[in-house]
Every structure is written in C-alpha cells, then in structure tokens.
Motif scaffolding. Structure first.
Motif, PDB file in Angstrom:
ATOM      1  N   ASP A 187       0.825  -1.217   0.000  1.00 23.50           N
ATOM      2  CA  ASP A 187       0.000   0.000   0.000  1.00 23.50           C
ATOM      3  C   ASP A 187       0.858   1.266   0.000  1.00 23.50           C
ATOM      4  O   ASP A 187       0.452   2.295  -0.513  1.00 23.50           O
ATOM      5  CB  ASP A 187      -0.952   0.005   1.197  1.00 23.50           C
ATOM      6  N   ASN A 188       2.036   1.186   0.585  1.00 27.15           N
ATOM      7  CA  ASN A 188       2.916   2.360   0.579  1.00 27.15           C
ATOM      8  C   ASN A 188       3.761   2.439  -0.694  1.00 27.15           C
ATOM      9  O   ASN A 188       4.607   3.304  -0.824  1.00 27.15           O
ATOM     10  CB  ASN A 188       3.828   2.359   1.807  1.00 27.15           C
ATOM     11  N   HIS A 189       3.510   1.520  -1.613  1.00 22.77           N
ATOM     12  CA  HIS A 189       4.230   1.502  -2.894  1.00 22.77           C
ATOM     13  C   HIS A 189       5.739   1.523  -2.694  1.00 22.77           C
ATOM     14  O   HIS A 189       6.434   2.366  -3.266  1.00 22.77           O
ATOM     15  CB  HIS A 189       3.805   2.677  -3.772  1.00 22.77           C
ATOM     16  N   ILE A 190       6.215   0.662  -1.839  1.00 19.44           N
ATOM     17  CA  ILE A 190       7.653   0.605  -1.596  1.00 19.44           C
ATOM     18  C   ILE A 190       8.312  -0.238  -2.678  1.00 19.44           C
ATOM     19  O   ILE A 190       7.993  -1.404  -2.862  1.00 19.44           O
ATOM     20  CB  ILE A 190       7.942   0.064  -0.188  1.00 19.44           C
ATOM     21  N   MET A 191       9.205   0.398  -3.419  1.00 20.77           N
ATOM     22  CA  MET A 191       9.870  -0.300  -4.520  1.00 20.77           C
ATOM     23  C   MET A 191      11.120  -1.017  -4.033  1.00 20.77           C
ATOM     24  O   MET A 191      11.518  -2.033  -4.588  1.00 20.77           O
ATOM     25  CB  MET A 191      10.274   0.686  -5.615  1.00 20.77           C
ATOM     26  N   LEU A 196      12.913   3.476  -1.453  1.00 21.49           N
ATOM     27  CA  LEU A 196      12.313   4.103  -2.631  1.00 21.49           C
ATOM     28  C   LEU A 196      10.845   3.778  -2.684  1.00 21.49           C
ATOM     29  O   LEU A 196      10.469   2.605  -2.597  1.00 21.49           O
ATOM     30  CB  LEU A 196      12.971   3.556  -3.894  1.00 21.49           C
ATOM     31  N   PHE A 197      10.017   4.795  -2.802  1.00 25.04           N
ATOM     32  CA  PHE A 197       8.584   4.559  -2.910  1.00 25.04           C
ATOM     33  C   PHE A 197       7.948   5.658  -3.753  1.00 25.04           C
ATOM     34  O   PHE A 197       8.628   6.603  -4.173  1.00 25.04           O
ATOM     35  CB  PHE A 197       7.944   4.464  -1.524  1.00 25.04           C
ATOM     36  N   TYR A 198       6.657   5.520  -4.012  1.00 25.12           N
ATOM     37  CA  TYR A 198       6.008   6.549  -4.828  1.00 25.12           C
ATOM     38  C   TYR A 198       4.575   6.755  -4.371  1.00 25.12           C
ATOM     39  O   TYR A 198       3.997   5.908  -3.678  1.00 25.12           O
ATOM     40  CB  TYR A 198       6.048   6.166  -6.313  1.00 25.12           C
ATOM     41  N   LYS A 227      12.509  14.110  -3.810  1.00 28.49           N
ATOM     42  CA  LYS A 227      11.414  13.615  -4.651  1.00 28.49           C
ATOM     43  C   LYS A 227      11.579  14.028  -6.101  1.00 28.49           C
ATOM     44  O   LYS A 227      12.156  15.080  -6.400  1.00 28.49           O
ATOM     45  CB  LYS A 227      10.060  14.039  -4.092  1.00 28.49           C
ATOM     46  N   VAL A 228      11.076  13.174  -6.971  1.00 26.17           N
ATOM     47  CA  VAL A 228      11.146  13.409  -8.415  1.00 26.17           C
ATOM     48  C   VAL A 228       9.723  13.297  -8.959  1.00 26.17           C
ATOM     49  O   VAL A 228       9.038  12.301  -8.702  1.00 26.17           O
ATOM     50  CB  VAL A 228      12.054  12.362  -9.099  1.00 26.17           C
TER      51      VAL A 228
END
Lengths: 127, 185
Positions: free
Chosen positions: B12-16, B84-86, B175-176
């Motif tokens: 759910d936290n979009h952790i890559m 890294l997450f988004y 952040k990008v």
C-alpha cells in the motif's frame, strides 16, 4: 606512445584515446565510488600526450550518467585539453546527450562556460 | 503486525525497495541494477528514470562516504537506510544515516542554501563550485546536494533525529515528479 583504451563497466566509462587521429572518446557511465583511482591514469596519459603536439584533438564525450565526484575529473580533463590549445593544438569538444535529457544538455553548457573551450553540443535520438 | 499485514503495508505504501545495513560498493551496484530494471518495468519516460537514477547514485555515494558508525570506532556499525517509494505524483528517495552532532550545523547550512536558490541561481552556484572547489579526499566535492536539487527540480527535505550526545540520525528525502499522463479528449 600507446593509445589509451579502457573497457567500460557498469560503473566506469569506456575510454578510447587515439594518438594518431587525436580523437578522444569518453562514453557510457561514470559512477564509481573511487573516482581518483579511475581518472588518475587518464589524466597522466593526457599529460604525456601533450608532448606529441597533435595538430587537432576532438574529444567526444557521450555519457549517460555521471556522479558529482566524476564531474570534477571531467573538468580536469577539459583543463588538460586547454593546455593543448595553449600549445597550438586545435581543440574541439563534442558533447552528446539523448534528446530528452535536458540536464545533460545543460551540463554540457556548464562545462563549455567553465572550461572556455569550443563546444559542439549534439543531441541524438533515444534507442 | 502479522506477516500479511506487513506485506500489505509494503504494497500500500508503494515501496519499490527498502534496505538497511552497511552501504558497500557491492550493495550500490546491486541496488542500481535492481532499480534500473524496476524503473524499466514501470515504463517511465527516459528523463524521469534518469532523474531518479541520478539522485539515487548521489544518495548512495553520500551514504557510502559520510555514514558514521553507530558504535564509535566500529566500522561494522556504519549502518544506514535507503528506501524508494512513490505516490500519485512523485517518486521518493529516502535515506538515513548517522552523523556526528558537530557536523549538523554545516550540513544544515548547505542544504538550506541550496533550497533557497532559484533554478538559475542553483546553476550559477553549481558552476562556481565546480570550477573553484578542489577535489576532497572523499571525492564528494560538495556538489552532491546542488546536483540532487538540480536533477530533481525539487526542494530537499531533511530532518535530524536525536540519538545521543555525540550522534544524530540524518534523514534526507528527495522527490522526483512523475510524468503526467496526457489526457485524451
């Protein structure tokens, strides 16, 4: 004097410096943790090459990525090329960037400004 | 939290990618390799991928060169973190490492200065430092923060967390922006 040929790796660029033609290629990526180790022989080679007094040098710089510690050494290379220019060699820097990589284009302009060498900034299409 | 809940949280936290430990040369190579593949698979346009990759390279070199040991003098405790997450709008590169308390003021000043500059002033500052600074023994040459701000096009977020009398934990978040999908009419 021998040409300087270093194969590229995932961290370090490919170097192909040709004594006869004066074409100095620097390609790939430059992201090693220890930039000193990698660049010292490159700078030493250029120091020796000055004595060959080539008529013309074209540095072709085509880098996908480089880290900030490499950026200092790229400037050092350009400063060495300035020595050739002072000694009467015609010097041109060709700076390549992928067409959507605005940052790499700007970095080329930054180096042009800081080094004071003649630059051609050339875009190419993404593969 | 049971294992499934942990898994859900990561999803759910979009952790890559999430890492804690010592940042070695091998780890850097491995993380970059993994992230190149992952970013290819989310099919980001070349320039966003390049920005993320650039910031990631700088972040990891910072951790590699500047992480302090948790236990003074014990290099095996130079532990750091990287994540890294988004979300909908941004990719985030989050790092954390120990720093000596007496180094905080200088680092804070440096980041604040970078954050205060406009795009053009940042570029001018970059050229100035590139030209004038000698190469430090760690090779960092102080360009890292400027470069991350330029490449990301965003302000750098940071925080210092108290640890003890001699150490703090330095958090840096870069952040990008994601590519905005084109709206079809």
């Amino acid at each position: 004097m021998d040409n300087l040929i270093i194969e590229g790796t995932r961290q370090t660029p490919e170097i192909n410096f040709d004594v006869e033609s004066g074409i100095l290629k620097l390609e790939g990526r430059s992201i090693p943790e220890n930039t000193f180790e990698f660049f010292t022989p490159v700078l030493n080679w250029l120091d020796a090459y000055v004595n060959s007094s080539p008529d013309k040098i074209v540095a072709k710089i085509n880098l996908e990525y480089f880290n900030t510690s490499s950026s200092k050494y790229i400037l050092e290379i350009l400063k060495k090329l300035k020595v050739f220019k002072v000694e009467g060699t015609e010097v041109l820097v060709e700076w390549y960037y992928e067409e959507d990589d605005e940052e790499m284009m700007e970095t080329g302009e930054d180096y042009e400004d800081v080094s004071g060498l003649p630059f051609e900034i050339i875009s190419f299409e993404e593969e | 939290m049971n294992t499934y809940e942990k898994f859900r949280k990561l999803m759910d936290n979009h952790i890559m990618l999430s890492f804690k430990g010592e940042i070695t040369s091998d780890i850097i190579t491995m993380v970059l390799q993994i992230m190149e593949t992952r970013l290819d698979s989310v099919s980001e346009k070349g320039n966003v991928k390049k920005k993320i990759f650039n910031v990631l390279v700088e972040c990891m070199q910072n951790l590699y060169h500047h992480s302090e040991a948790e236990e003074p003098g014990n290099v095996d405790t130079r532990r750091a973190m990287l994540e890294l997450f988004y979300d909908n709008d941004f990719y985030y590169i989050l790092t954390g490492n120990y720093i000596k308390n007496d180094a905080i003021a200088a680092l804070r000043d440096r980041i604040d200065r970078v954050n205060s500059l406009s795009k053009e002033d940042l570029r001018r500052y970059y050229r100035e430092i590139l030209d004038n600074n000698i190469i430090s023994d760690k090779g960092g040459a102080d360009l890292g923060m400027i470069d991350m701000a330029r490449k990301s096009g965003q302000k750098l977020f940071y925080q210092f967390h108290d640890v003890n009398d001699s150490l703090s934990f330095f958090e840096l978040r870069v952040k990008v922006a994601k590519n905005k999908p084109k709206l079809d009419k």
